[in-house]
Design a protein around this motif. Structure first.
Motif, mmCIF file in Angstrom:
data_model
loop_
_atom_site.group_PDB
_atom_site.id
_atom_site.type_symbol
_atom_site.label_atom_id
_atom_site.label_comp_id
_atom_site.label_asym_id
_atom_site.label_seq_id
_atom_site.Cartn_x
_atom_site.Cartn_y
_atom_site.Cartn_z
ATOM 1 N N THR A 81 1.215 -1.726 0.185
ATOM 2 C CA THR A 81 0.261 -0.051 0.120
ATOM 3 C C THR A 81 0.861 1.106 -0.289
ATOM 4 O OG1 THR A 81 -1.228 -0.777 1.337
ATOM 5 C CG2 THR A 81 -1.865 1.124 1.116
ATOM 6 N N LEU A 82 0.617 2.221 -0.958
ATOM 7 C CA LEU A 82 1.699 3.818 -0.963
ATOM 8 C C LEU A 82 0.322 4.714 -1.246
ATOM 9 C CD1 LEU A 82 2.406 1.217 -3.414
ATOM 10 C CD2 LEU A 82 3.985 3.658 -3.563
ATOM 11 N N GLU A 83 0.791 5.309 0.274
ATOM 12 C CA GLU A 83 0.022 7.119 0.477
ATOM 13 C C GLU A 83 0.918 7.412 0.365
ATOM 14 O OE1 GLU A 83 -2.387 6.537 3.825
ATOM 15 O OE2 GLU A 83 -1.577 4.468 4.153
ATOM 16 N N ASN A 84 0.539 8.656 -1.045
ATOM 17 C CA ASN A 84 1.070 9.839 -1.685
ATOM 18 C C ASN A 84 2.478 9.229 -1.825
ATOM 19 O OD1 ASN A 84 -1.270 11.297 -0.776
ATOM 20 N ND2 ASN A 84 -0.579 11.695 0.679
ATOM 21 N N VAL A 85 3.471 8.841 -2.002
ATOM 22 C CA VAL A 85 4.568 8.107 -2.987
ATOM 23 C C VAL A 85 4.614 8.262 -4.156
ATOM 24 C CG1 VAL A 85 6.360 6.215 -2.651
ATOM 25 C CG2 VAL A 85 4.648 6.426 -0.780
ATOM 26 N N GLY A 86 5.357 9.048 -4.373
ATOM 27 C CA GLY A 86 5.266 9.738 -5.653
ATOM 28 C C GLY A 86 4.891 10.052 -6.486
ATOM 29 N N ALA A 87 3.830 9.422 -8.021
ATOM 30 C CA ALA A 87 3.220 9.632 -8.686
ATOM 31 C C ALA A 87 2.151 9.042 -7.688
ATOM 32 C CB ALA A 87 2.898 9.932 -9.837
ATOM 33 N N TYR A 88 1.835 8.151 -6.832
ATOM 34 C CA TYR A 88 1.097 8.156 -6.390
ATOM 35 C C TYR A 88 0.066 8.945 -5.392
ATOM 36 C CZ TYR A 88 1.954 4.178 -8.607
ATOM 37 O OH TYR A 88 2.914 3.051 -9.328
ATOM 38 N N LYS A 89 -1.373 9.718 -5.710
ATOM 39 C CA LYS A 89 -1.824 10.286 -4.028
ATOM 40 C C LYS A 89 -2.727 9.723 -3.816
ATOM 41 C CE LYS A 89 -3.907 14.762 -3.766
ATOM 42 N NZ LYS A 89 -5.300 16.022 -5.022
ATOM 43 N N ILE A 92 7.741 12.573 -1.535
ATOM 44 C CA ILE A 92 6.275 12.481 -1.686
ATOM 45 C C ILE A 92 6.210 13.453 -2.458
ATOM 46 C CG2 ILE A 92 4.464 14.111 0.831
ATOM 47 C CD1 ILE A 92 6.983 13.714 2.807
ATOM 48 N N ASN A 93 4.565 12.725 -2.512
ATOM 49 C CA ASN A 93 3.630 13.775 -3.265
ATOM 50 C C ASN A 93 3.612 15.134 -3.630
ATOM 51 O OD1 ASN A 93 0.273 14.086 -4.989
ATOM 52 N ND2 ASN A 93 1.633 12.749 -6.200
ATOM 53 N N ARG A 94 3.557 15.330 -4.920
ATOM 54 C CA ARG A 94 3.923 16.809 -5.116
ATOM 55 C C ARG A 94 2.549 17.332 -4.222
ATOM 56 N NH1 ARG A 94 4.603 18.351 -11.202
ATOM 57 N NH2 ARG A 94 5.954 16.406 -10.848
ATOM 58 N N GLU A 95 1.368 17.014 -4.887
ATOM 59 C CA GLU A 95 0.140 17.461 -4.546
ATOM 60 C C GLU A 95 -0.161 16.771 -2.454
ATOM 61 O OE1 GLU A 95 -0.100 19.274 -8.014
ATOM 62 O OE2 GLU A 95 -1.756 19.473 -5.962
ATOM 63 N N ALA A 96 0.478 16.450 -1.950
ATOM 64 C CA ALA A 96 0.032 15.887 -1.029
ATOM 65 C C ALA A 96 -0.776 17.056 0.089
ATOM 66 C CB ALA A 96 1.215 14.771 -0.319
ATOM 67 N N LYS A 111 2.528 16.640 4.159
ATOM 68 C CA LYS A 111 3.729 16.974 3.289
ATOM 69 C C LYS A 111 4.338 15.295 4.046
ATOM 70 C CE LYS A 111 4.437 18.480 0.493
ATOM 71 N NZ LYS A 111 3.774 18.494 -1.378
ATOM 72 N N ASP A 112 2.945 13.906 3.655
ATOM 73 C CA ASP A 112 3.313 12.950 5.094
ATOM 74 C C ASP A 112 3.370 11.742 3.839
ATOM 75 O OD1 ASP A 112 0.927 13.764 8.271
ATOM 76 O OD2 ASP A 112 3.233 13.975 7.135
ATOM 77 N N ALA A 113 4.122 10.569 3.971
ATOM 78 C CA ALA A 113 3.628 9.498 2.771
ATOM 79 C C ALA A 113 3.977 8.202 3.735
ATOM 80 C CB ALA A 113 4.956 9.685 1.859
ATOM 81 N N ARG A 114 4.033 7.251 3.547
ATOM 82 C CA ARG A 114 3.502 5.894 4.008
ATOM 83 C C ARG A 114 3.635 4.978 3.107
ATOM 84 N NH1 ARG A 114 1.629 4.548 9.087
ATOM 85 N NH2 ARG A 114 0.423 6.369 9.420
ATOM 86 N N VAL A 138 5.618 -1.219 8.297
ATOM 87 C CA VAL A 138 4.917 -0.179 7.848
ATOM 88 C C VAL A 138 5.889 1.249 8.075
ATOM 89 C CG1 VAL A 138 3.045 2.220 8.309
ATOM 90 C CG2 VAL A 138 2.676 -0.945 8.989
ATOM 91 N N ARG A 139 6.441 1.897 6.074
ATOM 92 C CA ARG A 139 7.265 2.437 6.947
ATOM 93 C C ARG A 139 6.724 4.405 6.339
ATOM 94 N NH1 ARG A 139 13.001 2.599 6.822
ATOM 95 N NH2 ARG A 139 12.748 0.494 6.684
ATOM 96 N N ALA A 140 6.555 5.032 7.073
ATOM 97 C CA ALA A 140 6.571 5.972 6.858
ATOM 98 C C ALA A 140 6.769 7.812 7.464
ATOM 99 C CB ALA A 140 5.281 6.927 7.666
ATOM 100 N N TRP A 141 6.636 8.471 6.601
ATOM 101 C CA TRP A 141 8.283 9.779 6.521
ATOM 102 C C TRP A 141 7.614 10.929 6.325
ATOM 103 C CZ3 TRP A 141 8.234 6.594 3.094
ATOM 104 C CH2 TRP A 141 7.776 6.605 1.663
#
Length: 663
Positions: A7-15, A75-79, A82-85, A104-107
């Motif tokens: 599962t990708l959350e706000n990673v790269g192009a994945y908003k 981190i996705n530019r639209e997030a 600015k959090d990603a997981r 689970v790796r989050a930043w």
């Protein structure tokens, strides 16, 4: 080991939150994920590695950036905020027990700082101990060096066809993946056991010293690893800069830059040639042509003058002796009359008279020249003078011709010199490229020096540790039971060494057979490679051609080298029992249609118990999809929105869910 879900959350192009189910079924090991270039296929591959290995992950998108910079830019530019997981679920067998992991790796970015969090759940329970020591824990489950053999970019593995580059990969795989390092670890453990026997409670100070050295060695190991990474980064940057310099030099040369740089030299040479040519021409005109040389044009007249001069010389000589001869002839006749009589004397007189008449006729030769003796001598030597002048003139003419030809060449080169305004931008680009290469070479030199210093410090610490152990051993080895343990440990270590060598040879032999079989299955040219061998000392791979001689890998095409690299990875997986998942990004780059079909039909379905293929529509196309379909468990398509620059994950693949995403 099997991957179950990512599962990708706000990673790269994945908003937002995007989830992919990675479950497979018996006989259907393939998860096919399609996406056009730039849709986020490589981001998926990087996400798996990033989740498992954090800052040590070999993500293709990181380059030479710092880890904080990589996290910030991932981190996705639209997030907002600015959090990603990234959440990765997988299962594996540990000590005979099936365990399920959720990592689970989050930043998050807050101002100028970046904070990262890692939580590891085992069988649904948060394990704080494993979470804190995850970097070491994952090395036991799936070493980073081994993971690079199963998570790879299909277009970048061609380098493994190089024997020198493949050697460390083969060595790492054989030791880590095939269990050879377990034997070495046992030998190391026995050595540690021996050393522990040498440590006594009676010498606490020496014990503390050894512990301190061990800590320093651990720190030195980290320093060596960091400095080596800096060297690799500097080398990669230098390779790119040198390639750019070659391009700039080629462009500069193509536009006449070399002639432009030689312009001053060519102009100076032209001026010198013109001066030399003018001097030669002046010499020909003012000296050679003004001397006796033009007389060569009057060769026949000069010959007549010489003959006339000879005749006049003979006439002058005849005139001088004529009166003397008359007196002598009369005396001779008188003498003859006295001796023999008048009749013979009359005959002699007739002869002498005729001789004088002939000489008188010669003396009457017309004298036009009336040359003096010195003038006559000069006329006689004129031929020799003219020959010498003629040779000198020819040499001067040849030199003038050579100078004129060189002058023409220089003038043509000057005419080809490009205009300064046209070449100015290329000069700036070339100088900038050279300065960049020089700077990067200096950076690489400093990085290498730093690594050498760190490595030398580590070696000194290791030497100090050995000295400390030896010093401790001298006092503690007196005890009989300690000596017995040390003796038996040495024997076992020797046996393990022999066992390890035999195990290594066995695995290498199996690997040779597996890699050759894999390469033969994938190759279109069945007779190109007859055998291959792997050196058990250097782990270099040697191909044997149809003639029984070693085959240089550079003779293979780019596609064939890629197949050789795939065969190496496939062979390693087969020998290891296909117990790890395989993730392949852009799997069919540089391959022709026949080789693509071989990979689809013979490799992908058998690459492992779980195979993730990240493909474009031009790689796994409609035809290859039909060939691959019996082995596919699930398919997904990465759909990119060019307006929002975001990617969503949809079920199905091109030619299954329609074709709206096909370029």
């Amino acid at each position: 080991m099997l991957l179950h879900e990512i599962t990708l959350e706000n990673v790269g192009a994945y908003k937002g939150k995007q989830r992919i189910n990675l479950e497979v079924r018996e006989g259907r090991p393939i998860i096919l994920i399609g996406g056009l270039n730039g849709c986020g296929k490589t981001t998926l591959l990087d996400a798996i590695q990033h989740t498992l290995y954090g800052s040590r992950a070999r993500c293709s998108g990181r380059g030479t950036r710092s880890y904080d910079a990589y996290l910030r830019e991932t981190i996705n530019r639209e997030a907002s905020p600015k959090d990603a997981r990234i959440t990765l679920r997988f299962s594996t067998t540990v000590e005979g027990e099936q365990r399920h992991y959720r990592v689970v790796r989050a930043w998050q970015v807050r101002g100028k700082s970046v904070r990262e969090f890692l939580n590891v759940f085992i069988n649904g329970e948060l394990d704080l101990v494993v979470s804190e020591s995850w970097a070491d824990y994952i090395e036991d489950l799936l070493p980073l060096e081994v993971a690079s053999l199963f998570f790879f970019d299909g277009e970048k593995i061609e380098s493994l066809a190089d024997p020198e580059r493949a050697a460390p990969v083969i060595e790492s795989a054989v030791h880590s993946l095939l269990g050879v390092n377990t034997v070495e670890q046992l030998r190391t453990d026995l050595l540690a056991l021996q050393r522990r026997q040498k440590v006594s409670d009676e010498d606490q100070q020496a014990l503390e010293q050894i512990k301190l050295i061990e800590q320093q060695i651990s720190e030195a190991d980290q320093a060596c690893a960091d400095s080596l990474q800096c060297v690799a980064s500097a080398q990669a940057s230098l390779d790119v800069a040198e390639a750019a310099l070659v391009v700039a030099e080629d462009a500069f040369a193509t536009k006449g830059g070399n002639l432009y740089q030689r312009r001053a030299e060519l102009e100076a040479e032209k001026k010198l040639l013109e001066e030399q040519l003018q001097g030669m021409q002046d010499n020909l005109a003012n000296h050679v042509a003004a001397g006796p040389l033009p007389l060569l044009l009057l060769s026949s007249q000069l010959e007549q003058i010489k003959k006339q001069a000879e005749r006049e010389e003979a006439a002058a000589q005849a005139g001088q002796v004529l009166e003397t001869l008359a007196t002598r002839d009369q005396q001779l006749l008188d003498f003859l009359n006295q001796l023999v009589g008048s009749e013979p004397t009359a005959e002699a007189e007739k002869y002498l008279v005729a001789d004088r008449l002939q000489r008188a006729a010669e003396a009457d030769t017309p004298r036009f020249l009336e040359l003096s003796r010195s003038a006559a001598q000069q006329l006689a030597s004129l031929d020799q003078i003219l020959d010498k002048e003629h040779s000198n003139a020819l040499a001067l003419v040849d030199e003038v011709t050579r100078l004129r030809e060189r002058l023409n060449t220089v003038e043509r080169q000057l005419a080809a010199v490009p205009d300064e305004q046209m070449i100015l931008s290329l000069i700036k680009q070339l100088e900038a490229a050279r300065l960049q290469v020089a700077g990067l070479k200096a950076d690489l030199g400093r990085a290498r020096e730093a690594h050498a210093t760190a490595d030398n410090d580590r070696k000194q610490l290791v030497t100090s540790r050995e000295h400390a152990y030896k010093k401790r051993a001298s006092g503690l080895a007196k005890a009989e039971h300690v000596a017995r343990i040390i003796t038996y440990a040495d024997r076992v270590r020797t046996t393990l060494q022999q066992f390890g060598d035999a195990l290594l040879r066995r695995h290498i032999n199996a690997l040779e057979v597996a890699v050759l079989d894999s390469f033969t299955r994938l190759m279109r040219k069945s007779g190109l490679v007859q055998d291959l061998r792997i050196d058990t000392d250097k782990f270099t791979l040697t191909l044997i051609g149809a003639d029984g001689e070693a085959l240089d890998p550079t003779r293979l095409s780019a596609g064939e080298r890629q197949l050789l690299a795939v065969s190496l990875l496939w062979g390693l997986a087969r020998v290891a029992g296909n117990r790890l998942p395989t993730v392949i990004d852009t799997p069919l780059g540089r391959l022709d249609s026949r080789h693509r079909q071989n990979l689809v039909e013979r490799y992908f379905p058998q690459a492992g118990d779980q195979v993730l293929l990240l493909s474009t529509d031009e790689e796994i196309d409609e035809y290859l999809l039909s060939r691959l379909k019996p082995a596919i468990a699930q398919t997904y398509t990465l759909v990119h929105d060019d307006q929002t620059f975001t990617t969503t994950i949809e079920h199905g693949y091109w030619w299954q869910s329609g074709a709206p995403h096909v370029a």
